[in-house]
Design a protein around this motif. Structure first.
Motif, PDB file in Angstrom:
ATOM      1  N   SER A  95       0.684  -1.237  -0.013  1.00  0.00           N
ATOM      2  CA  SER A  95      -0.101   0.105   0.142  1.00  0.00           C
ATOM      3  C   SER A  95       0.926   1.104  -0.009  1.00  0.00           C
ATOM      4  N   ILE A  96       1.772   1.172   1.157  1.00  0.00           N
ATOM      5  CA  ILE A  96       2.941   2.515   0.881  1.00  0.00           C
ATOM      6  C   ILE A  96       3.496   2.407  -0.255  1.00  0.00           C
ATOM      7  N   GLY A  97       4.124   1.456  -0.796  1.00  0.00           N
ATOM      8  CA  GLY A  97       4.967   1.614  -1.997  1.00  0.00           C
ATOM      9  C   GLY A  97       4.168   2.079  -3.403  1.00  0.00           C
ATOM     10  N   TYR A  98       2.795   1.497  -3.234  1.00  0.00           N
ATOM     11  CA  TYR A  98       1.816   1.985  -4.454  1.00  0.00           C
ATOM     12  C   TYR A  98       1.597   3.364  -4.521  1.00  0.00           C
ATOM     13  N   ASP A  99       1.124   3.760  -3.152  1.00  0.00           N
ATOM     14  CA  ASP A  99       0.522   4.935  -3.088  1.00  0.00           C
ATOM     15  C   ASP A  99       1.695   6.008  -3.154  1.00  0.00           C
ATOM     16  N   TRP A 100       2.921   5.860  -2.579  1.00  0.00           N
ATOM     17  CA  TRP A 100       3.970   6.887  -2.244  1.00  0.00           C
ATOM     18  C   TRP A 100       4.607   7.020  -3.702  1.00  0.00           C
ATOM     19  N   LEU A 101       4.687   5.945  -4.649  1.00  0.00           N
ATOM     20  CA  LEU A 101       5.516   5.945  -5.780  1.00  0.00           C
ATOM     21  C   LEU A 101       4.450   5.964  -7.071  1.00  0.00           C
ATOM     22  N   TYR A 102       3.296   6.216  -6.727  1.00  0.00           N
ATOM     23  CA  TYR A 102       2.506   5.886  -7.762  1.00  0.00           C
ATOM     24  C   TYR A 102       2.645   6.709  -9.340  1.00  0.00           C
ATOM     25  N   GLU A 103       2.952   8.011  -9.116  1.00  0.00           N
ATOM     26  CA  GLU A 103       3.232   8.533 -10.303  1.00  0.00           C
ATOM     27  C   GLU A 103       4.399   8.185 -11.022  1.00  0.00           C
ATOM     28  N   LYS A 104       5.520   7.487 -10.501  1.00  0.00           N
ATOM     29  CA  LYS A 104       6.703   7.043 -10.898  1.00  0.00           C
ATOM     30  C   LYS A 104       6.643   5.504 -11.642  1.00  0.00           C
ATOM     31  N   LEU A 105       5.716   4.683 -11.102  1.00  0.00           N
ATOM     32  CA  LEU A 105       5.265   3.596 -11.512  1.00  0.00           C
ATOM     33  C   LEU A 105       4.492   3.534 -12.769  1.00  0.00           C
ATOM     34  N   SER A 106       5.155   2.516 -13.654  1.00  0.00           N
ATOM     35  CA  SER A 106       4.399   2.457 -14.947  1.00  0.00           C
ATOM     36  C   SER A 106       2.855   1.658 -14.536  1.00  0.00           C
ATOM     37  N   PRO A 107       2.104   2.045 -15.939  1.00  0.00           N
ATOM     38  CA  PRO A 107       0.837   1.314 -15.672  1.00  0.00           C
ATOM     39  C   PRO A 107       0.745  -0.385 -15.187  1.00  0.00           C
ATOM     40  N   ALA A 108       1.817  -1.017 -16.056  1.00  0.00           N
ATOM     41  CA  ALA A 108       1.902  -2.363 -15.961  1.00  0.00           C
ATOM     42  C   ALA A 108       2.295  -2.592 -14.512  1.00  0.00           C
TER      43      ALA A 108
END
Length: 657
Positions: free
Chosen positions: A192-205
């Protein structure tokens, strides 16, 4: 008069709902009744009705209503990051850290640990024992929380790249081990933390990988038969699992709104019931170690709800919840050790959730002692996986000028009644005395009703042996989670009353469901302490039993035990205390001299039935147990005839008293 009363009660309804920092309802209502003792009967009855309305309203306010939860179904959540630390809050966080050397040290520790993590291989899943993979989930949570924090605070790509790799690795694991759902809970919080905090940097995949992992390895398995214990639990399991699942649902809300909304609502409902463990005044029945565990995830849960929906649906208004850090403060002795009752360790470590509680309660004094602990700790001495939490919620003014609690004496009267005396908040030289009641059937509890720990002269003379490593006992076939009267759990010596500083009657176990209530407390120049009613703990072997434990004149400790035997049977009564000191019987078998670290303590007895000094072995019969090397069990014992009242006074004080 009537108008004044109505206005007064209206004011306190608002106070209960909005400030959330009121005294327990029954105490508050009693106070008003006393204030109004001179009003007419008619006005008094009107006031009583209004008081009852307040009591009912405040009780229901702590529970979510279905109407309030409906907003979750159609909510439009804020953009990422939204759970705990928003982008707009980072400049203030950086300024706060720069202005306080203690916070700056914590920040540096996190960055240093992140640099070490960069060199580590990706965490492989492995079983800790036959049941758990908890160490894997906890290490992933530590790595993700630290690395995501470091990236957001420094902008350095290396931290993002390593954090993303940890997330993808965890998402690809075949299972997060739902048979021990704490493992799933902590892994879900990490994701949850990784997904939320890095959301803009993560690719859609990459986002999709995490979303699917949360759906299949957390949400879908949470209702499978054999995995649902935590939904009904009123302990740390509920807080960790519900808090983590809800945070996951809030993080990934847009991907499956109906499923995520249903999960959030279910977690809020379940957790609201579990909050009863803090009643009435915040003492946590499972002890300080588990307060830290459960309350940390509870705080993250509540914070995420507020950030996403603008409210926490009454969870933080639960009776005793925001007062619970006082229980932690008083549980720490001058030596920095804990009153480690139940399955708890005795060493105190920095608890990141305390800074959140300090902010919520608007009471920075909750953080008393944190500055000294940080200043005196080596980098490796602060290992909390939720450490960024401390920095995020630390007071804007820093933690360098926190005041010590004003009271040296404190009692708690909830599910596990407690008494604390702490005469020196600044060092090791004072007296620390802590005692407890409660019942052995509580989660993680021991048969320790009436037990105590005692420090003076910088020495802990009366000790609690505390926790035993679970897996060793489980591997040996001991069912330590069965809390029934004749279960395997009580065969473990340190779990039983035989290795606690309390009474034992007829060499028998305590009654597992017997409750020891705190009946009286007193604070006078002659004595300060409390009395616990132990009658249920020893029935039917005794008709009555109580223990009064107090600090009396001259700096001595006085423990007064009073018992009444049944008309048809006598009883053998044993008074026991565990110590690591060297032991010498003295005073004609009426006392002891204890020696430790160059200091000496005298223990002596006064009684009316011939109690004699005695020692017992601390060595258990089961080889799978810790062997308790260096521990002595000392005490007094006597046979009390049938139908007899007997008392035993035991004093503890420096040699020469």
């Amino acid at each position: 008069m009537r108008v004044d009363l109505e206005e007064r009660f209206k004011y306190h309804i608002c106070k209960t709902k909005n400030l959330r920092r009121n005294k327990p309802d029954k105490v508050r209502i009693k106070k008003y009744f006393l204030e109004m003792k001179n009003i007419s009967r008619r006005n008094f009855m009107s006031a009583a009705v209004m008081a009852a309305c307040i009591f009912c309203a405040s009780q229901s306010d702590a529970k979510p209503t279905e109407s309030s939860l409906r907003q979750i179904d159609s909510a439009s959540l804020p953009p990422h990051p939204r759970l705990f630390l928003r982008d707009a809050e980072i400049p203030a966080l950086k300024a706060k850290i720069r202005a306080d050397k203690n916070l700056e040290k914590l920040h540096s520790i996190i960055i240093k640990k992140c640099d070490e993590i960069l060199k580590l291989p990706l965490r492989k899943t492995k079983m800790d024992d036959d049941r758990r993979r908890l160490s894997t989930s906890r290490e992933v949570l530590r790595r993700v929380f630290y690395l995501a924090y470091a990236y957001r605070m420094t902008g350095e790509e290396k931290y993002f790249s390593k954090c993303k790799a940890e997330l993808m690795n965890a998402a690809g694991l075949e299972t997060w081990n739902p048979t021990h759902f704490l493992d799933v809970g902590e892994m879900a919080m990490a994701m949850s933390i990784g997904y939320d905090w890095l959301y803009e940097k993560l690719s859609p995949a990459e986002r999709k990988n995490i979303e699917e992992a949360l759906l299949k390895k957390a949400f879908e398995v949470s209702d499978l038969r054999g995995h649902t214990f935590f939904w009904r639990a009123k302990n740390n399991w509920n807080q960790v699992c519900c808090g983590s699942l809800a945070c996951a649902a809030m993080a990934a809300y847009e991907t499956a709104p109906e499923r995520c909304a249903a999960m959030i609502k279910k977690c809020v409902r379940s957790n609201a019931a579990a909050q009863s463990m803090y009643a009435q005044d915040g003492a946590y029945p499972e002890g300080v170690t588990y307060w830290d565990y459960g309350s940390s995830f509870e705080a993250l849960f509540i914070e995420a709800l507020k950030n996403c929906f603008g409210e926490d649906f009454g969870l933080s208004e639960a009776d005793g919840f925001l007062d619970s850090p006082l229980f932690v403060l008083y549980s720490r002795s001058g030596r920095g050790e804990l009153f480690n009752f139940a399955d708890c360790g005795n060493s105190y470590r920095l608890m990141p959730a305390l800074s959140w509680f300090a902010r919520e309660a608007q009471n920075p004094d909750i953080l008393f002692g944190a500055d000294k602990q940080i200043a005196s700790s080596a980098d490796g001495g602060i290992v909390a996986r939720l450490l960024p939490m401390f920095l995020i919620y630390a007071p804007e003014a820093g933690i360098g000028n926190i005041r010590a609690p004003a009271e040296n004496f404190k009692t708690f009267v909830g599910g596990t009644p407690l008494m604390f005396i702490k005469t020196d908040w600044q060092g090791e030289g004072g007296i620390y005395l802590a005692a407890k009641g409660g019942r052995a059937s509580e989660n993680h509890a021991h048969m320790d009703a009436g037990s105590f720990v005692y420090e003076s002269l910088g020495v802990r003379w009366a000790i609690d042996l505390g926790a035993h490593e679970y897996a060793t006992l489980e591997k040996a076939g001991v069912n330590i989670w069965d809390k029934r009267q004749n279960s395997d759990r009580w065969k473990i010596l340190r779990y039983s009353n035989f290795l606690h500083n309390t009474l034992t009657v007829n060499d028998a176990l305590h009654n597992v469901n017997g409750f020891a209530a705190l009946k009286d407390k007193f604070e006078t120049p002659q004595k300060t302490g409390a009395r616990f009613d132990l009658t249920e703990v020893f029935a039917p072997a005794l008709e009555y039993a109580s223990r009064e434990i107090a600090l009396v004149e001259g700096g001595k400790i006085r423990i007064l035990d009073e018992v009444k035997t049944p008309q048809k049977s006598g009883a053998k009564v044993s008074w026991r205390m565990c110590t690591r000191a060297k032991v010498q019987i003295c005073d004609g078998a009426k006392g002891f001299i204890l020696s430790q670290d160059g200091k000496k303590l005298r223990i002596w007895a006064k009684d009316n039935f011939g109690f004699k000094a005695k020692t017992w072995s601390a060595k258990p019969s089961l080889k799978c147990e810790y062997q308790n090397k260096g521990v002595s069990v000392i005490g007094f014992e006597a046979d009390i005839p049938s139908g007899t009242y007997a008392s035993l006074e035991v004093f503890l004080g420096p040699v020469g008293e």
